[in-house]
Enzyme design. Structure first.
Site, short mmCIF file in Angstrom:
data_model
loop_
_atom_site.label_atom_id
_atom_site.label_comp_id
_atom_site.label_asym_id
_atom_site.label_seq_id
_atom_site.Cartn_x
_atom_site.Cartn_y
_atom_site.Cartn_z
N HIS A 150 0.96 -1.05 -0.24
CA HIS A 150 -0.20 -0.07 0.07
C HIS A 150 0.90 1.30 0.03
CE1 HIS A 150 0.76 -0.65 4.49
NE2 HIS A 150 0.56 0.88 4.34
N HIS A 196 -6.34 -1.61 2.96
CA HIS A 196 -6.18 -0.62 2.34
C HIS A 196 -5.01 -0.96 1.21
CE1 HIS A 196 -2.86 -0.94 4.78
NE2 HIS A 196 -2.53 0.42 5.06
N HIS A 210 4.25 7.17 3.27
CA HIS A 210 5.29 6.12 3.17
C HIS A 210 4.72 5.02 2.27
CE1 HIS A 210 2.09 4.55 6.37
NE2 HIS A 210 2.36 3.45 5.61
N HIS A 242 -1.33 -1.41 14.59
CA HIS A 242 -2.19 -0.50 13.98
C HIS A 242 -3.55 -0.70 14.53
CE1 HIS A 242 0.97 1.17 11.39
NE2 HIS A 242 0.87 0.08 10.77
N TYR A 251 8.19 0.85 10.61
CA TYR A 251 8.51 2.25 9.89
C TYR A 251 10.11 2.55 9.95
CZ TYR A 251 3.48 3.08 9.80
OH TYR A 251 2.21 2.96 9.72
N GLU A 261 7.72 0.98 5.15
CA GLU A 261 6.99 0.58 6.10
C GLU A 261 7.15 -1.08 5.59
OE1 GLU A 261 2.69 0.70 6.66
OE2 GLU A 261 2.72 -0.33 8.71
FE LIG Z 1 1.23 1.85 6.11
#
Ligand SMILES: [Fe+2]
Length: 303
Positions: A150, A196, A210, A242, A251, A261
């Site tokens: 992503h 996502h 990122h 998350h 990260y 990431e």
């Molecule tokens: Fe991310």
């Protein structure tokens, strides 16, 4: 039909050789082609020619982000839809954006990012035979994520960007962080039935937060942190959980200051699922579920 998934990112770097060494030896991507000012790389399990392009530039940032189209007819359909909405669309023949590139629609999104919708990128295989393959090729180095996952972008008008990607490009909103006054501080969107493929967060137009690469499990994420530390790569955050997307992430920064990431977990989503909403008061948990707070430094593009 339509967009299948994230295809590629083109990242600006001021030192092409240093960045290439980092992406090849620390991240563990595979170089597939090279021009005087650009280097093309892919993750080991990807079949298409490239998913990361490093472009020589005076500073860091995002040159373009590409999404993969399923059918050639999608080029016509999306071109008509975008132009009908007043978006200036450039149509580029296969090969015109460099080695391996497919036929592409290129335009500027309201968020200030250059978007490329591509069909027919050259297929180069994933380093494994198609008959009786082993689970992974031998000799991979560094973190070696199997695929890109992503991209996380920033813009001033997250509502506008989210609605543009939803209404014109067919993305579905999976999650959002709403400010107390109702506007979106962040929007997460998918085409691939994952949590996502692209997300937007409040920040400067055109900014790059990122790119996320997929890892298969939490153990791989911890090993990625070991590899970063071993190579002296500065870790920005994690490994951690998350709240939004329910994934785990780590990260860190490339030598130019672009945030990377590695990500795993998350969930699968049907197109008819209603979006999840996080309130402004819970934004810390949305981003870092264990810490429950976000360092202001993480909300910027800078290393
Ligand atoms: Fe991310």
């Amino acid at each position: 039909m339509g967009i299948l998934r994230l295809s590629h990112v083109e990242i600006r770097v001021p030192d092409l050789e240093l960045a290439t060494a980092y992406y090849a030896e620390v991240v563990g991507l595979i170089e597939t082609d090279r021009e005087p000012e650009r280097v093309f790389l892919k993750c080991w399990d990807e079949h298409q020619h490239h998913s990361v392009i490093l472009r020589y530039a005076p500073t860091y940032g995002l040159e373009a982000v590409g999404f993969k189209l399923q059918d050639r007819e999608d080029l016509d359909a999306l071109s008509v839809r975008l132009e009908g909405a007043g978006v200036a669309v450039e149509r580029l023949a296969a090969g015109s954006l460099g080695p391996g590139s497919g036929e592409t629609l290129r335009f500027r999104s309201p968020s200030g990012h250059t978007i490329e919708l591509v069909h027919g990128m050259q297929q180069v295989g994933n380093l494994l035979p198609l008959t009786n393959p082993p689970p992974e090729p031998l000799g991979l180095v560094g973190i070696h994520p199997p695929r890109i996952d992503h991209v996380f972008l920033m813009c001033e008008d997250v509502d506008g960007a989210t609605e543009f990607f939803r209404d014109l490009l067919g993305f579905r909103v999976t999650e959002q962080i709403l400010a107390d006054d109702g506007h979106r501080l962040a929007g997460f969107l998918e085409r691939s039935h994952t949590a996502h493929d692209v997300a937007f967060m409040t920040g400067p137009d055109g900014a790059f937060h990122h790119v996320g690469f997929w890892l298969d499990d939490w153990t791989s994420l911890r090993q990625a942190a070991d590899i970063c530390s071993f190579h002296g790569v500065r870790i920005d955050a994690g490994p951690t959980r998350h709240g939004a997307t329910r994934g785990w992430g780590l990260y860190f920064f490339d030598p130019a200051g672009n945030r990377n990431e590695v990500y795993t977990g998350g969930y699968w989503v049907d197109p008819d699922r209603e979006p999840i909403t996080w309130t402004e008061a819970e934004m810390g948990h949305a981003i870092f579920y264990y810490e429950g707070a976000v360092d202001q430094r993480f909300l910027t593009v800078h290393s």
